[in-house]
Each structure stands twice: as structure tokens, then as C-alpha cells.
Design a protein around this motif. Structure first.
Motif, mmCIF file in Angstrom:
data_model
loop_
_atom_site.group_PDB
_atom_site.id
_atom_site.type_symbol
_atom_site.label_atom_id
_atom_site.label_comp_id
_atom_site.label_asym_id
_atom_site.label_seq_id
_atom_site.Cartn_x
_atom_site.Cartn_y
_atom_site.Cartn_z
ATOM 1 N N ARG A 151 2.229 39.072 15.602
ATOM 2 C CA ARG A 151 2.803 40.031 16.535
ATOM 3 C C ARG A 151 3.332 39.260 17.747
ATOM 4 O O ARG A 151 2.572 38.647 18.490
ATOM 5 C CB ARG A 151 1.752 41.048 16.977
ATOM 6 N N LEU A 152 4.648 39.279 17.920
ATOM 7 C CA LEU A 152 5.281 38.537 19.007
ATOM 8 C C LEU A 152 4.996 39.197 20.346
ATOM 9 O O LEU A 152 4.944 40.432 20.453
ATOM 10 C CB LEU A 152 6.795 38.467 18.775
ATOM 11 N N LYS A 153 4.836 38.348 21.369
ATOM 12 C CA LYS A 153 4.704 38.859 22.712
ATOM 13 C C LYS A 153 6.074 39.227 23.277
ATOM 14 O O LYS A 153 7.110 38.800 22.761
ATOM 15 C CB LYS A 153 4.024 37.822 23.603
ATOM 16 N N ASN A 154 6.062 39.977 24.356
ATOM 17 C CA ASN A 154 7.340 40.378 24.963
ATOM 18 C C ASN A 154 8.119 39.170 25.461
ATOM 19 O O ASN A 154 9.360 39.139 25.389
ATOM 20 C CB ASN A 154 7.076 41.357 26.110
ATOM 21 N N GLU A 155 7.421 38.133 25.957
ATOM 22 C CA GLU A 155 8.118 36.938 26.415
ATOM 23 C C GLU A 155 8.811 36.224 25.270
ATOM 24 O O GLU A 155 9.948 35.743 25.400
ATOM 25 C CB GLU A 155 7.129 35.999 27.112
ATOM 26 N N GLU A 156 8.126 36.150 24.113
ATOM 27 C CA GLU A 156 8.738 35.507 22.950
ATOM 28 C C GLU A 156 9.928 36.299 22.437
ATOM 29 O O GLU A 156 10.965 35.724 22.060
ATOM 30 C CB GLU A 156 7.689 35.347 21.851
ATOM 31 N N LYS A 157 9.818 37.593 22.411
ATOM 32 C CA LYS A 157 10.948 38.415 21.960
ATOM 33 C C LYS A 157 12.122 38.304 22.921
ATOM 34 O O LYS A 157 13.294 38.295 22.502
ATOM 35 C CB LYS A 157 10.501 39.877 21.836
ATOM 36 N N SER A 158 11.826 38.187 24.205
ATOM 37 C CA SER A 158 12.904 38.008 25.178
ATOM 38 C C SER A 158 13.602 36.671 24.984
ATOM 39 O O SER A 158 14.839 36.569 25.063
ATOM 40 C CB SER A 158 12.337 38.129 26.591
ATOM 41 N N ALA A 159 12.820 35.606 24.699
ATOM 42 C CA ALA A 159 13.431 34.293 24.460
ATOM 43 C C ALA A 159 14.292 34.318 23.209
ATOM 44 O O ALA A 159 15.380 33.722 23.164
ATOM 45 C CB ALA A 159 12.333 33.236 24.342
ATOM 46 N N ILE A 160 13.858 35.026 22.179
ATOM 47 C CA ILE A 160 14.649 35.128 20.943
ATOM 48 C C ILE A 160 15.950 35.870 21.209
ATOM 49 O O ILE A 160 17.029 35.474 20.736
ATOM 50 C CB ILE A 160 13.823 35.828 19.847
ATOM 51 N N SER A 161 15.881 36.975 21.971
ATOM 52 C CA SER A 161 17.100 37.736 22.268
ATOM 53 C C SER A 161 18.088 36.920 23.096
ATOM 54 O O SER A 161 19.314 36.980 22.876
ATOM 55 C CB SER A 161 16.733 39.028 22.991
ATOM 56 N N GLN A 162 17.594 36.109 24.035
ATOM 57 C CA GLN A 162 18.488 35.266 24.825
ATOM 58 C C GLN A 162 19.151 34.211 23.950
ATOM 59 O O GLN A 162 20.353 33.932 24.090
ATOM 60 C CB GLN A 162 17.703 34.601 25.955
ATOM 61 N N ALA A 163 18.381 33.614 23.062
ATOM 62 C CA ALA A 163 18.973 32.621 22.166
ATOM 63 C C ALA A 163 20.020 33.262 21.257
ATOM 64 O O ALA A 163 21.065 32.652 20.972
ATOM 65 C CB ALA A 163 17.871 31.972 21.330
ATOM 66 N N MET A 164 19.783 34.473 20.803
ATOM 67 C CA MET A 164 20.770 35.165 19.977
ATOM 68 C C MET A 164 22.025 35.484 20.771
ATOM 69 O O MET A 164 23.152 35.398 20.251
ATOM 70 C CB MET A 164 20.147 36.458 19.420
ATOM 71 N N THR A 165 21.859 35.876 22.028
ATOM 72 C CA THR A 165 23.021 36.190 22.865
ATOM 73 C C THR A 165 23.905 34.963 23.065
ATOM 74 O O THR A 165 25.141 35.050 23.030
ATOM 75 C CB THR A 165 22.560 36.738 24.222
ATOM 76 N N LEU A 166 23.292 33.811 23.250
ATOM 77 C CA LEU A 166 24.072 32.583 23.418
ATOM 78 C C LEU A 166 24.784 32.177 22.139
ATOM 79 O O LEU A 166 25.854 31.559 22.184
ATOM 80 C CB LEU A 166 23.146 31.454 23.895
ATOM 81 N N SER A 167 24.204 32.492 20.994
ATOM 82 C CA SER A 167 24.809 32.129 19.708
ATOM 83 C C SER A 167 25.688 33.229 19.142
ATOM 84 O O SER A 167 26.195 33.110 18.038
ATOM 85 C CB SER A 167 23.699 31.776 18.711
ATOM 86 N N TYR A 168 25.862 34.300 19.862
ATOM 87 C CA TYR A 168 26.627 35.467 19.379
ATOM 88 C C TYR A 168 28.120 35.179 19.502
ATOM 89 O O TYR A 168 28.626 34.931 20.594
ATOM 90 C CB TYR A 168 26.220 36.685 20.198
ATOM 91 N N ARG A 169 28.861 35.205 18.379
ATOM 92 C CA ARG A 169 30.297 34.978 18.365
ATOM 93 C C ARG A 169 30.946 35.954 17.387
ATOM 94 O O ARG A 169 30.603 35.965 16.202
ATOM 95 C CB ARG A 169 30.644 33.539 17.935
ATOM 96 N N ASN A 170 31.882 36.768 17.920
ATOM 97 C CA ASN A 170 32.662 37.701 17.082
ATOM 98 C C ASN A 170 31.757 38.622 16.252
ATOM 99 O O ASN A 170 31.991 38.861 15.066
ATOM 100 C CB ASN A 170 33.600 36.926 16.156
#
Length: 561
Positions: A151-170
Motif C-alpha cells: 500500500r503506497l503512501k501519499n508521498e510515494e503516490k505524489s512522487a509517481i504522479s510528478q514523474a509521470m507528469t514530466l514524462s507525459y508527451r502527446n
């Protein structure tokens, strides 16, 4: 249709969407694959999946071309035949085309499922290689351990979402990024995909990205005021359903409280009503049983080796309700009788004394004087299917009068005491009876004549009124006899008399000794309750005391508060 399966031991997974389907990335071997993974097996799986996909696509193209040719031939033939025949042929061709297309789709669906299974295995293999670095012999089969869901913590889920946002293209992530995140954070690919789905929807809607956990934890345990039970009347808590209704709780909650010991069930027995004079008489009786030799020091009760207790009890042919333990498929016993209110019964008079032992624990006197039925024999007045006229029948004495009790006492009880009493014991004996009306007076002349003969000096004494807890038989010995009696079947009065007699003889003298100790404990409780009977029969650990040889007369009288 060609198809293949890989027995991975995993449940079937949902197929990937067509846009994200890339077979080359799914079956490629990871760089950090440990040496114990069979590379040939992975390559064989990859070639099998590729050939299945190619075969399905070629078959689909061939089906499309053959469908076009059939349609052209159908149109040429349709000009020569009637319109009705042309419509039927066209319908059959459409059905065949649809059936082939469904078969091809099923083939592609199986391949996609196997592709996703291989991807999941890749993640597990990479995680095992990077964390444990354990070596396994190459000749042993590959065993994929089951990884517990993290079960991921909120901090870990936030880090994953930020990494996805940086890698998000088209509208897409870079290829293989979900697998990289799953290995990095030690979770499954499905967990990362779920987070990516939420991030993508929020990005498309122009919202602020929020992937905090929706799980708030279990509800706090509700405080239950158990003291509220005291405010409920006793008649409203005779079963769990009524008690739960009074507390406003579910029945299951009340049952859990009972299992935890916060509440307990109690079976209330009706006890004799005592008048103030009865309580005073009980106190005088108990005080008179204190040993005179102990008056100057620690008080102890008299051993009462020279007292014989007598009493009467009805024994029934069978019980109205009996409990058995059966198997689920075992047939339930079927018991019948003419009337439950009039079950055949016989009254017995029993006489017991306290057992005696020598210094080595050898039994000198077992304390069992005898048990005597109130029955009589009579000739049958007429013939029946069970016996002929004139046959002697055994019948119970229905009315137990003073004459009947006197006859039993003079002809059976007193001779049995004289025959079984220890030779080295004193001839002074007190016969204790209750205050039932059929009992004779202690000054009965016929009794005195028989009781004071043959070197014996017997006296008849009456216990305090409404005091069955001061008689050995009522205190527990009759119950022991009845328990053994119902373990033996009996269908007639003669069999019932025989069964009760055998049960009396089979009782171990140790039980009779323990009942005498319980009598001392009850006398102690009578002193505490100032002559009352509002006490449970105390448990003094008789077997434990007997093992350490501390059982004899160790219950000391204690005055009430």
C-alpha cells in the motif's frame, strides 16, 4: 485457428488496449535477468506469441480477400438466379465472415493476455534479481514467489504522479516507463497503471493532480457501555436477542462481548425460602459442628465420621430431554412414551456415611450403606400378552407414608448399618434425616428398640428445615447416581431397580469423600451469609488438596461481615 497457452500459474489478466499493444517490448528479456532464468524458454514463448499474432493477422487478411471474391461471385450468380436465393446466400456468407472474425479476435486476445503475463513475470524477475541476488541451481524449475500487495503512501503516490507528469508527451508516457516505476517503487504494474489513469484523466480535465489515498482506514471501534446491562430488567435479558434489543446493539456484537468475558450467562436455580427462624436454626446447626478440640486455637469442623445421612429420591425410567452428539449424516434417535407427564418412576431411600482410610490411604470403609427401593409384588389379576394370570409383578409404591418409611428404616437401613459399620469404630451413630412429614419422630419407640440393640447406640436427628445443602445426598451424591443410571438403558421397573443399584455400587468412594468436603465448604458459606443460602456451591480444589494430602477438614468457619 491456431492458439497456444503458457501455464504461468497466474489468474487470467485483462487484455491491453490496441493502442498500447507492442509485442516486441513485452517479450524482450530484461537486462538484469538473473542467470537462473531459462533464456530459451523466454525466446520460445516470444516466438510462439509472434507466430500466433502473425498467423491470426494473415488468416484475417485471407478471410477478407476470400470474402470479397465470394461477394463478386455472388453478385454474378445473383443476376442469373432469383432475388430470394441471392439474399440467403449473402446472409450465410456474412455469418461465416463474422464467425471467422470472432475466431481471429479470440486468438489475438489470448496472445495479449499471454503478453501481459510475460510482462508481469519480467517485473518479478527484475525485482528478485536486484533485491535478493540469490542463486538457484539451473536444473530446478523457476518458482515465482507471490509478492504481497504494497500500500503506497501519499508521498510515494505524489512522487509517481510528478514523474509521470514530466514524462507525459502527446497524451502518452514514454515506452516502458510504467514498468520502470513499478520496479522502482516495488509495486505491481497494475498499481502504477491505476495511478496513471487518474493522472491522465485529471490532466485532460485541466484539474490539479491529486492522487492521495482514498482509503481512510477502518472505522473506530464503537464504545460500548457494558454497565448499561444493569439498567435492563432481568426478565428482558433471558436471551441474546432480548439483551441486544435492550442495549440497541446487533446480536453478533452482544455475542462477541459474551465470548470476551465482558458478560456471562447464568442459570438461576430456585432455592428454598428461608424465614428468619430458619436462618438462626441453620447457624446453630453449623456452629454445633465445630470440633470441640479446636476451640482454643484454629477452628475446624468435626470430621463427622459417626453420622449417617438418609434421604429419599425418585428415579425415572428415562429423561424427557437427553443430549447426544451425532455425525451430520447420522440418523437422529427417536424416543417415545405414553405421556411425558407420567414417566415410570420409583422412589429409593439411600444411606451413606463418610469413608474411612488408614495411614497408607487404603480404604477401610467406603461409606456406602445401601439404597433401597419402595416397591412391592402383586399377582396379576388377568392374563395379557406380556404375562399370564397369577404372575408376580413388581410395582412401585405410589404413596410413601410414615408407616412405609418406618418399615424401610427398621427392616433395611438399620440392619445394613449394623452389617457394614467398621468393627473398630464407635457404636454411637447419628442418623440424619430431613423434616419431611413421612419421617418418623426421633423418639419413636420401635426405632429406639432396634437402634439400641446389638451393641449400637443410634439416634435419629433432623437437619434444619429447608436445608438440602446440609445433606450429603441432596448436595451431590444423588446427582452422581442419576448420571450413571441414565447411561444404562431400562425398560421396566425391575430393570430400573437393578440399574439404580448398580449405579450406586459403581460410584467411586473418592466422589463420596469429595461431597463431604463440599458439605464443610457449604457450612462455611452459611456462616458467611448469616444462615442464608444465597451462595453458589464453592470450589475449593478438592482433587488438588487430595494430591498434597491437605483435604481433611481444612475448611475453616468464617463469620460474615
Amino acid at each position: 485457428m491456431s492458439s497456444f497457452t503458457i501455464n504461468s500459474g497466474l489468474p487470467p489478466l485483462q487484455p491491453l488496449s490496441q493502442n498500447n499493444y507492442t509485442i516486441s517490448s513485452a517479450i524482450s528479456k530484461p537486462q538484469n535477468t538473473p542467470p537462473w532464468v531459462d533464456e530459451e524458454q523466454v525466446l520460445t514463448t516470444r516466438s510462439g506469441i509472434s507466430s500466433a499474432i502473425s498467423s491470426a493477422r494473415q488468416q484475417e487478411q485471407g478471410n477478407s480477400s476470400s470474402t470479397q471474391q465470394q461477394q463478386q461471385q455472388g453478385s454474378t450468380t445473383g443476376q442469373q438466379q432469383q432475388g430470394n436465393t441471392t439474399g440467403q446466400q449473402h446472409g450465410r456468407m456474412v455469418q461465416r465472415t463474422q464467425r471467422r472474425r470472432r475466431q481471429n479476435e479470440e486468438t489475438i486476445l489470448v496472445a495479449r493476455q499471454q503478453q501481459q503475463t510475460i510482462s508481469k513475470i519480467r517485473g518479478w524477475v527484475s525485482q528478485i534479481a536486484t533485491t535478493e541476488q540469490q542463486e538457484t541451481p539451473t536444473n530446478e524449475p523457476l518458482i515465482i514467489p507471490r509478492i504481497k500487495q504494497k500500500r503506497l503512501k501519499n508521498e510515494e503516490k505524489s512522487a509517481i504522479s510528478q514523474a509521470m507528469t514530466l514524462s507525459y508527451r502527446n497524451g502518452k508516457l514514454k515506452h516502458g516507463y510504467i514498468n520502470e516505476l513499478s520496479v522502482q517503487f516495488g509495486v505491481t504494474r497494475l498499481t502504477i497503471s491505476t495511478i496513471w489513469k487518474d493522472v491522465r484523466e485529471q490532466l485532460k480535465a485541466g484539474k490539479v493532480i491529486n492522487v492521495a489515498r482514498k482509503y481512510k482506514g477502518s472505522k473506530a471501534t464503537r464504545f460500548i457501555d457494558v454497565e448499561k446491562v444493569k439498567t435492563i430488567e432481568l426478565k428482558d435479558r433471558m436471551c441474546l436477542k432480548d439483551l441486544a434489543f435492550g442495549l440497541g446493539l446487533p446480536i453478533t456484537t452482544v455475542w462477541r462481548l459474551v465470548k470476551k468475558g465482558e458478560m456471562k450467562s447464568h442459570t438461576s436455580d430456585i432455592k428454598p425460602s428461608l424465614t428468619p427462624q430458619n436462618k438462626i436454626t441453620r447457624l446453630h446447626w453449623v456452629l454445633s459442628k465445630i470440633s470441640a478440640s479446636s476451640l482454643g486455637g484454629n477452628l475446624i469442623f468435626d470430621a463427622m465420621y459417626d453420622v449417617v445421612h438418609i434421604d429419599e429420591k425418585h428415579f425415572y425410567l428415562t429423561r424427557v430431554t437427553t443430549r447426544y452428539y451425532l455425525l451430520p449424516n447420522e440418523e437422529k434417535p427417536h424416543r417415545t412414551c405414553q405421556s411425558k407427564r407420567f414417566i415410570t418412576k420409583v422412589m429409593f431411600m439411600a444411606a451413606v456415611a463418610r469413608p474411612r482410610y488408614d495411614e497408607d490411604g487404603v480404604v477401610l470403609f467406603d461409606g456406602k450403606i445401601g439404597i433401597f427401593p419402595f416397591i412391592y409384588e402383586v399377582e396379576a389379576m388377568r392374563s395379557s400378552k406380556n404375562r399370564e394370570k397369577g404372575t408376580l409383578e413388581v410395582k412401585p409404591i405410589e404413596s410413601i407414608t410414615k408407616e412405609v418409611v418406618k418399615q424401610c428404616l427398621l427392616e433395611k437401613v438399620i440392619p445394613a448399618i449394623k452389617a457394614k459399620w467398621p468393627l473398630n469404630a464407635s457404636g454411637k451413630i447419628w442418623i440424619q434425616q430431613d423434616n419431611a412429614k413421612p419421617h418418623i419422630s426421633p423418639k419413636d419407640l420401635d426405632f429406639l428398640e432396634v437402634a439400641k440393640s446389638d451393641g449400637f447406640d443410634m439416634e435419629l436427628i433432623c437437619q434444619p428445615p429447608n436445608s438440602p445443602d446440609l445433606n450429603i445426598l441432596d448436595l451431590g451424591f444423588f446427582r452422581s447416581i442419576q448420571t450413571l443410571q441414565h447411561k444404562k438403558s431400562s425398560k421396566s421397573i425391575l430393570e430400573l431397580v437393578d440399574v439404580v443399584g448398580r449405579a450406586y455400587d459403581e460410584i467411586d468412594n473418592e466422589k463420596l469423600k469429595f461431597v463431604w468436603v463440599s458439605l464443610h465448604a457449604c457450612m462455611n458459606e452459611i456462616l458467611r451469609n448469616e444462615g442464608g443460602n444465597s451462595y453458589p456451591i464453592p470450589h475449593v480444589g478438592k482433587k488438588r488438596l487430595d494430591r498434597v494430602q491437605l483435604l481433611e477438614n481444612k475448611v475453616k468457619p468464617e463469620h460474615g461481615p
